[in-house]
Scaffold this motif. Structure first.
Motif, PDB file in Angstrom:
ATOM      1  N   CYS A   1       0.835  -1.205   0.000  1.00 44.87           N
ATOM      2  CA  CYS A   1       0.000   0.000   0.000  1.00 44.87           C
ATOM      3  C   CYS A   1       0.869   1.254   0.000  1.00 44.87           C
ATOM      4  O   CYS A   1       0.615   2.204  -0.757  1.00 44.87           O
ATOM      5  CB  CYS A   1      -0.911   0.014   1.226  1.00 44.87           C
ATOM      6  N   ALA A   2       1.878   1.252   0.841  1.00 49.15           N
ATOM      7  CA  ALA A   2       2.765   2.413   0.940  1.00 49.15           C
ATOM      8  C   ALA A   2       3.519   2.636  -0.373  1.00 49.15           C
ATOM      9  O   ALA A   2       3.689   3.777  -0.817  1.00 49.15           O
ATOM     10  CB  ALA A   2       3.749   2.216   2.091  1.00 49.15           C
ATOM     11  N   GLN A   3       3.941   1.557  -0.988  1.00 42.02           N
ATOM     12  CA  GLN A   3       4.662   1.647  -2.256  1.00 42.02           C
ATOM     13  C   GLN A   3       3.779   2.254  -3.346  1.00 42.02           C
ATOM     14  O   GLN A   3       4.195   3.176  -4.064  1.00 42.02           O
ATOM     15  CB  GLN A   3       5.122   0.254  -2.673  1.00 42.02           C
ATOM     16  N   HIS A   4       2.561   1.755  -3.468  1.00 43.47           N
ATOM     17  CA  HIS A   4       1.638   2.280  -4.475  1.00 43.47           C
ATOM     18  C   HIS A   4       1.259   3.731  -4.164  1.00 43.47           C
ATOM     19  O   HIS A   4       1.107   4.558  -5.079  1.00 43.47           O
ATOM     20  CB  HIS A   4       0.374   1.420  -4.532  1.00 43.47           C
ATOM     21  N   HIS A   5       1.088   4.034  -2.885  1.00 42.72           N
ATOM     22  CA  HIS A   5       0.721   5.382  -2.476  1.00 42.72           C
ATOM     23  C   HIS A   5       1.801   6.390  -2.861  1.00 42.72           C
ATOM     24  O   HIS A   5       1.510   7.470  -3.403  1.00 42.72           O
ATOM     25  CB  HIS A   5       0.480   5.420  -0.964  1.00 42.72           C
ATOM     26  N   ARG A   6       3.058   6.044  -2.606  1.00 42.09           N
ATOM     27  CA  ARG A   6       4.167   6.943  -2.957  1.00 42.09           C
ATOM     28  C   ARG A   6       4.202   7.200  -4.464  1.00 42.09           C
ATOM     29  O   ARG A   6       4.407   8.334  -4.907  1.00 42.09           O
ATOM     30  CB  ARG A   6       5.494   6.348  -2.488  1.00 42.09           C
ATOM     31  N   LEU A   7       4.008   6.135  -5.232  1.00 42.35           N
ATOM     32  CA  LEU A   7       4.036   6.270  -6.687  1.00 42.35           C
ATOM     33  C   LEU A   7       2.889   7.153  -7.175  1.00 42.35           C
ATOM     34  O   LEU A   7       3.070   7.999  -8.057  1.00 42.35           O
ATOM     35  CB  LEU A   7       3.949   4.884  -7.333  1.00 42.35           C
ATOM     36  N   ALA A   8       1.707   6.973  -6.598  1.00 41.63           N
ATOM     37  CA  ALA A   8       0.548   7.776  -7.001  1.00 41.63           C
ATOM     38  C   ALA A   8       0.768   9.258  -6.697  1.00 41.63           C
ATOM     39  O   ALA A   8       0.401  10.128  -7.507  1.00 41.63           O
ATOM     40  CB  ALA A   8      -0.708   7.272  -6.300  1.00 41.63           C
ATOM     41  N   CYS A   9       1.336   9.552  -5.536  1.00 41.29           N
ATOM     42  CA  CYS A   9       1.607  10.952  -5.175  1.00 41.29           C
ATOM     43  C   CYS A   9       2.570  11.598  -6.168  1.00 41.29           C
ATOM     44  O   CYS A   9       2.512  12.805  -6.412  1.00 41.29           O
ATOM     45  CB  CYS A   9       2.171  11.032  -3.762  1.00 41.29           C
ATOM     46  N   GLN A  10       3.436  10.792  -6.735  1.00 44.20           N
ATOM     47  CA  GLN A  10       4.394  11.283  -7.721  1.00 44.20           C
ATOM     48  C   GLN A  10       3.747  11.483  -9.088  1.00 44.20           C
ATOM     49  O   GLN A  10       4.043  12.459  -9.790  1.00 44.20           O
ATOM     50  CB  GLN A  10       5.553  10.287  -7.851  1.00 44.20           C
ATOM     51  N   ILE A  11       2.840  10.590  -9.460  1.00 51.19           N
ATOM     52  CA  ILE A  11       2.312  10.567 -10.823  1.00 51.19           C
ATOM     53  C   ILE A  11       1.077  11.442 -11.009  1.00 51.19           C
ATOM     54  O   ILE A  11       0.917  12.091 -12.044  1.00 51.19           O
ATOM     55  CB  ILE A  11       2.002   9.110 -11.239  1.00 51.19           C
ATOM     56  N   PHE A  12       0.196  11.476 -10.012  1.00 53.07           N
ATOM     57  CA  PHE A  12      -1.068  12.190 -10.189  1.00 53.07           C
ATOM     58  C   PHE A  12      -0.953  13.659  -9.778  1.00 53.07           C
ATOM     59  O   PHE A  12      -0.336  13.979  -8.765  1.00 53.07           O
ATOM     60  CB  PHE A  12      -2.181  11.522  -9.373  1.00 53.07           C
TER      61      PHE A  12
END
Length: 244
Positions: free
Chosen positions: A72-83
């Motif tokens: 969850c944390a991994q996906h969350h970090r990536l989303a904050c970067q991309i969106f």
């Protein structure tokens, strides 16, 4: 370059197969069909799901489920970067999140990353509802056994006519595929292997190197203590069985 609704164009590599796949997911969703996304590890399942999420975010909240806090944390970090969405509108919800914050994040955020058991518990306790949710993404969908939380949440999605994207690197055999289709109501599969022509330019030989790590005396002592405890427990069980 695609005119994204929420994705930062500079933060995503628009690979042709991913562009085709996300558009296919959206096209099927418009027909109320759920999709299963099968890529080998390293080909970017998560990025393809994010591309599809860009469309669903125009329809409502998106919930991205992963079975561990780490994922969850991994996906969350990536989303904050991309969106291109304020970080306060992209949150994680898991067992460590304070109960009052779980409800607050759920009600206020555009994207939720969560462990399935946390969301299911909040739904069962009627602390949250699925109103306004447009999409559930199930990472590692192959983990969905008969009583796993994924199954109950997928059924809730079906009841409320919420679209589903299931992701996995391996569906398993025919029986497992049939099980996944039933659990997630998946009618549309997107599949790539490492030998698929569409992904050929993005598959690279893995370079592996064995690294030997010498354990310290402390580590060895802890290992030996753990093994002794296990052996003692097994011996007790063995003696109890022998006496019965």
């Amino acid at each position: 370059m695609t005119n994204w609704n929420f994705i930062k164009p500079t933060e995503i590599d628009e690979r042709p197969y991913q562009m085709d796949d996300f558009q296919s997911i959206v096209d099927q969703a418009k027909k109320k069909v759920n999709s299963g996304l099968v890529y080998p590890t390293g080909l970017g399942k998560t990025y393809t799901a994010f591309m599809a999420m860009d469309y669903f975010l125009t329809k409502g909240k998106v919930v991205f489920l992963a079975d561990t806090n780490v994922l969850c944390a991994q996906h969350h970090r990536l989303a904050c970067q991309i969106f291109n969405i304020k970080k306060k509108d992209i949150k994680q919800i898991n067992g460590r999140t304070k109960p009052e914050n779980r409800i607050k994040y759920w009600n206020e955020c555009k994207i939720i990353f969560a462990t399935p058991q946390t969301i299911l518990n909040e739904l069962v306790q009627e602390n949250i509802t699925l109103d306004g949710v447009s999409l559930f993404v199930f990472d590692e969908m192959h983990m969905a056994g008969k009583e796993y939380d994924y199954v109950h949440l997928a059924r809730a999605c079906m009841h409320f006519d919420i679209r589903i994207i299931g992701m996995t690197a391996s569906t398993g055999d025919y029986d497992k595929i049939e099980q996944l289709e039933n659990h997630f109501d998946v009618k549309w599969w997107i599949y790539h292997s490492n030998t698929s022509e569409a992904v050929a330019d993005y598959v690279f030989d893995k370079k592996e190197e064995v690294i030997h790590i010498k354990t310290t005396a402390d580590h060895q002592d802890q290992r030996d203590l753990a093994l002794e405890t296990i052996y003692d427990a097994l011996l007790i069980v063995h003696n109890q069985v022998a006496k019965s």
